[in-house]
Write a protein that holds these residues in place. Structure first.
Motif, PDB file in Angstrom:
ATOM      1  N   PHE A 160       0.066  23.865 -24.928  1.00  0.00           N
ATOM      2  CA  PHE A 160      -0.409  22.973 -23.623  1.00  0.00           C
ATOM      3  C   PHE A 160       0.618  21.854 -23.200  1.00  0.00           C
ATOM      4  O   PHE A 160       0.775  20.731 -23.367  1.00  0.00           O
ATOM      5  N   ASN A 161       1.891  22.445 -22.880  1.00  0.00           N
ATOM      6  CA  ASN A 161       2.972  21.661 -22.348  1.00  0.00           C
ATOM      7  C   ASN A 161       3.189  21.468 -20.953  1.00  0.00           C
ATOM      8  O   ASN A 161       3.942  20.576 -20.385  1.00  0.00           O
ATOM      9  N   ASP A 162       2.114  22.087 -20.130  1.00  0.00           N
ATOM     10  CA  ASP A 162       2.277  21.874 -18.810  1.00  0.00           C
ATOM     11  C   ASP A 162       0.734  21.214 -18.220  1.00  0.00           C
ATOM     12  O   ASP A 162      -0.089  21.652 -18.517  1.00  0.00           O
ATOM     13  N   PRO A 163       0.962  19.934 -17.931  1.00  0.00           N
ATOM     14  CA  PRO A 163      -0.097  19.265 -17.394  1.00  0.00           C
ATOM     15  C   PRO A 163      -1.253  19.971 -16.492  1.00  0.00           C
ATOM     16  O   PRO A 163      -2.344  19.446 -16.323  1.00  0.00           O
ATOM     17  N   LYS A 164      -0.476  20.718 -15.639  1.00  0.00           N
ATOM     18  CA  LYS A 164      -1.441  21.351 -14.795  1.00  0.00           C
ATOM     19  C   LYS A 164      -2.342  22.766 -15.412  1.00  0.00           C
ATOM     20  O   LYS A 164      -3.289  22.987 -14.667  1.00  0.00           O
ATOM     21  N   GLN A 165      -1.851  22.982 -16.678  1.00  0.00           N
ATOM     22  CA  GLN A 165      -2.566  24.334 -17.161  1.00  0.00           C
ATOM     23  C   GLN A 165      -3.446  23.652 -18.024  1.00  0.00           C
ATOM     24  O   GLN A 165      -3.294  23.102 -19.139  1.00  0.00           O
ATOM     25  N   LYS A 166      -4.992  23.527 -17.856  1.00  0.00           N
ATOM     26  CA  LYS A 166      -6.136  23.168 -18.736  1.00  0.00           C
ATOM     27  C   LYS A 166      -6.974  24.095 -19.169  1.00  0.00           C
ATOM     28  O   LYS A 166      -7.998  23.947 -19.824  1.00  0.00           O
ATOM     29  N   VAL A 167      -6.461  25.340 -19.178  1.00  0.00           N
ATOM     30  CA  VAL A 167      -6.959  26.479 -19.732  1.00  0.00           C
ATOM     31  C   VAL A 167      -6.006  27.323 -20.725  1.00  0.00           C
ATOM     32  O   VAL A 167      -5.160  27.692 -19.864  1.00  0.00           O
ATOM     33  N   MET A 168      -6.681  27.458 -21.889  1.00  0.00           N
ATOM     34  CA  MET A 168      -5.756  28.503 -22.800  1.00  0.00           C
ATOM     35  C   MET A 168      -6.602  29.835 -23.113  1.00  0.00           C
ATOM     36  O   MET A 168      -7.696  29.591 -23.731  1.00  0.00           O
ATOM     37  N   VAL A 169      -6.120  30.937 -22.632  1.00  0.00           N
ATOM     38  CA  VAL A 169      -6.650  32.170 -22.868  1.00  0.00           C
ATOM     39  C   VAL A 169      -6.101  32.487 -24.387  1.00  0.00           C
ATOM     40  O   VAL A 169      -4.806  32.575 -24.375  1.00  0.00           O
ATOM     41  N   MET A 170      -6.953  32.411 -25.421  1.00  0.00           N
ATOM     42  CA  MET A 170      -6.127  32.365 -26.813  1.00  0.00           C
ATOM     43  C   MET A 170      -6.470  34.118 -27.186  1.00  0.00           C
ATOM     44  O   MET A 170      -7.473  34.582 -27.272  1.00  0.00           O
ATOM     45  N   GLY A 171      -5.289  34.774 -26.962  1.00  0.00           N
ATOM     46  CA  GLY A 171      -5.291  36.189 -27.196  1.00  0.00           C
ATOM     47  C   GLY A 171      -5.848  36.457 -28.489  1.00  0.00           C
ATOM     48  O   GLY A 171      -5.629  35.998 -29.361  1.00  0.00           O
ATOM     49  N   ASN A 172      -6.729  37.548 -28.607  1.00  0.00           N
ATOM     50  CA  ASN A 172      -7.413  38.009 -29.665  1.00  0.00           C
ATOM     51  C   ASN A 172      -8.564  37.134 -30.022  1.00  0.00           C
ATOM     52  O   ASN A 172      -8.934  37.275 -31.394  1.00  0.00           O
ATOM     53  N   HIS A 173      -9.017  35.957 -29.230  1.00  0.00           N
ATOM     54  CA  HIS A 173      -9.632  35.122 -30.216  1.00  0.00           C
ATOM     55  C   HIS A 173     -10.563  34.464 -28.880  1.00  0.00           C
ATOM     56  O   HIS A 173     -12.126  34.803 -29.364  1.00  0.00           O
ATOM     57  N   GLY A 174     -10.382  33.978 -27.902  1.00  0.00           N
ATOM     58  CA  GLY A 174     -11.304  33.334 -27.149  1.00  0.00           C
ATOM     59  C   GLY A 174     -10.860  32.303 -26.023  1.00  0.00           C
ATOM     60  O   GLY A 174      -9.691  32.902 -25.481  1.00  0.00           O
ATOM     61  N   VAL A 175     -11.258  31.232 -25.863  1.00  0.00           N
ATOM     62  CA  VAL A 175     -10.737  30.146 -24.717  1.00  0.00           C
ATOM     63  C   VAL A 175     -10.839  28.743 -25.019  1.00  0.00           C
ATOM     64  O   VAL A 175     -11.649  28.435 -25.830  1.00  0.00           O
ATOM     65  N   MET A 176      -9.712  27.876 -24.765  1.00  0.00           N
ATOM     66  CA  MET A 176      -9.815  26.660 -24.981  1.00  0.00           C
ATOM     67  C   MET A 176      -9.582  25.946 -23.708  1.00  0.00           C
ATOM     68  O   MET A 176      -8.782  26.372 -22.852  1.00  0.00           O
ATOM     69  N   VAL A 177     -10.838  25.010 -23.184  1.00  0.00           N
ATOM     70  CA  VAL A 177     -10.637  24.358 -21.882  1.00  0.00           C
ATOM     71  C   VAL A 177     -10.633  22.765 -22.268  1.00  0.00           C
ATOM     72  O   VAL A 177     -11.035  22.257 -23.223  1.00  0.00           O
ATOM     73  N   ILE A 178      -9.511  22.126 -21.493  1.00  0.00           N
ATOM     74  CA  ILE A 178      -9.322  20.782 -21.852  1.00  0.00           C
ATOM     75  C   ILE A 178      -9.478  20.004 -20.389  1.00  0.00           C
ATOM     76  O   ILE A 178      -9.624  20.694 -19.300  1.00  0.00           O
ATOM     77  N   GLY A 179      -9.780  18.643 -20.542  1.00  0.00           N
ATOM     78  CA  GLY A 179      -9.982  17.868 -19.423  1.00  0.00           C
ATOM     79  C   GLY A 179     -10.322  16.478 -19.918  1.00  0.00           C
ATOM     80  O   GLY A 179      -9.972  15.878 -20.840  1.00  0.00           O
ATOM     81  N   ASP A 180     -10.429  15.738 -18.584  1.00  0.00           N
ATOM     82  CA  ASP A 180     -10.554  14.219 -18.677  1.00  0.00           C
ATOM     83  C   ASP A 180     -11.784  13.487 -19.409  1.00  0.00           C
ATOM     84  O   ASP A 180     -11.915  12.699 -20.015  1.00  0.00           O
ATOM     85  N   THR A 181     -12.724  14.392 -18.853  1.00  0.00           N
ATOM     86  CA  THR A 181     -14.276  13.803 -19.214  1.00  0.00           C
ATOM     87  C   THR A 181     -14.890  15.360 -19.681  1.00  0.00           C
ATOM     88  O   THR A 181     -14.536  16.455 -19.376  1.00  0.00           O
ATOM     89  N   VAL A 182     -16.101  15.095 -20.177  1.00  0.00           N
ATOM     90  CA  VAL A 182     -17.234  16.044 -20.612  1.00  0.00           C
ATOM     91  C   VAL A 182     -17.494  16.865 -19.220  1.00  0.00           C
ATOM     92  O   VAL A 182     -17.348  18.157 -19.063  1.00  0.00           O
ATOM     93  N   ALA A 183     -18.035  16.244 -18.103  1.00  0.00           N
ATOM     94  CA  ALA A 183     -18.174  16.813 -16.912  1.00  0.00           C
ATOM     95  C   ALA A 183     -16.976  17.850 -16.485  1.00  0.00           C
ATOM     96  O   ALA A 183     -17.237  18.864 -15.993  1.00  0.00           O
ATOM     97  N   GLU A 184     -15.914  17.148 -16.270  1.00  0.00           N
ATOM     98  CA  GLU A 184     -14.747  18.058 -15.788  1.00  0.00           C
ATOM     99  C   GLU A 184     -14.481  19.083 -16.646  1.00  0.00           C
ATOM    100  O   GLU A 184     -14.346  20.256 -16.177  1.00  0.00           O
TER     101      GLU A 184
END
Length: 251
Positions: A160-184
């Motif tokens: 997560f080194n690009d602030p614009k990228q807030k979703v990680m598709v975790m290959g062979n695993h799942g997904v990680m999503v980040i943000g500033d708040t729970v709602a976002e």
């Protein structure tokens, strides 16, 4: 009196209520993984202390008062009551130590995002408005290394080194999503799963895809990022539904 008006004597109560609501709704959407997967929310300035679900509790039962406080810089956290399991510590501890901009993090193995993560090419092309939301805003982890113990968690966090990228598709695993708040963050998680479902279903037809031009996809993504309060209104509506049903999430 709405359930959300209750205020037990606990720190960060509004944040706890929001996070508990997100757990409950994730379970309702069948995006959970039984008693696995984790959400976290930073509660100090550098993000290294955070709220998290207790170990091995089903998302559909989590209450605001159940959430535990984890210190990413203190391994003794793992010795406390309902301490996070080692993969929760590894993945979320690593993320909050290395990515202070990731105030909230939600990790799931939701069906369609995980199908996407299982493809040799895990890119999400902009074939509709939801997919365009994530144009150039997803990082793909191509190097799954097993369960997310501490070393694996740190490796993932460093992607997560690009602030614009807030979703990680975790290959062979799942997904990680980040943000500033729970709602976002929950809003982003919800729409990413919807976008992945649209793409997977489109692939299943075997017919050519109608892919938006890059400039239209980028314009759409920016417009959605600037759309006012949609994430907050989304979560508030979900809490209102839970309140009307007499849910215990905010207790």
């Amino acid at each position: 009196m709405p359930v959300t008006s209750l205020r037990p004597n606990m720190d960060h109560w509004p944040e706890r209520v929001d996070l508990a609501a997100a757990f409950r709704w994730t379970a309702r959407l069948n995006m959970h993984e039984a008693v696995a997967n984790h959400f976290s929310l930073a509660i100090n300035d550098d993000g290294t202390k955070f709220l998290m679900n207790p170990n091995q509790m089903h998302f559909s039962r989590i209450r605001a008062s159940d959430l535990i406080v984890v210190d990413a810089n203190d391994p003794k956290t793992l010795e406390g009551p309902d301490a996070p399991d080692p993969t929760a510590w590894g993945l979320h501890g690593g993320l909050h130590r290395h990515c202070p901009h990731a105030r909230c993090a939600m990790h799931v193995h939701s069906i369609h995002a995980t199908v996407l993560a299982s493809l040799a090419d895990s890119r999400l092309p902009p074939i509709d408005q939801n997919c365009a939301t994530f144009f150039n805003r997803v990082v793909i982890d191509e190097n799954y290394g097993g369960l997310a113990f501490e070393d694996e968690g740190v490796r993932c966090a460093q992607l997560f080194n690009d602030p614009k990228q807030k979703v990680m598709v975790m290959g062979n695993h799942g997904v990680m999503v980040i943000g500033d708040t729970v709602a976002e963050t929950f809003n982003r998680l919800y729409y990413f799963e919807r976008a992945a479902e649209t793409y997977i279903r489109a692939l299943q037809t075997g017919r050519p895809l109608r892919v938006l031009p890059d400039e239209v996809a980028e314009k759409t993504a920016r417009e959605i990022e600037e759309y006012p309060e949609q994430d907050l209104r989304h979560l508030n509506e979900l809490k209102a539904i839970l309140d009307e049903e007499g849910s215990t999430y905010a207790s």
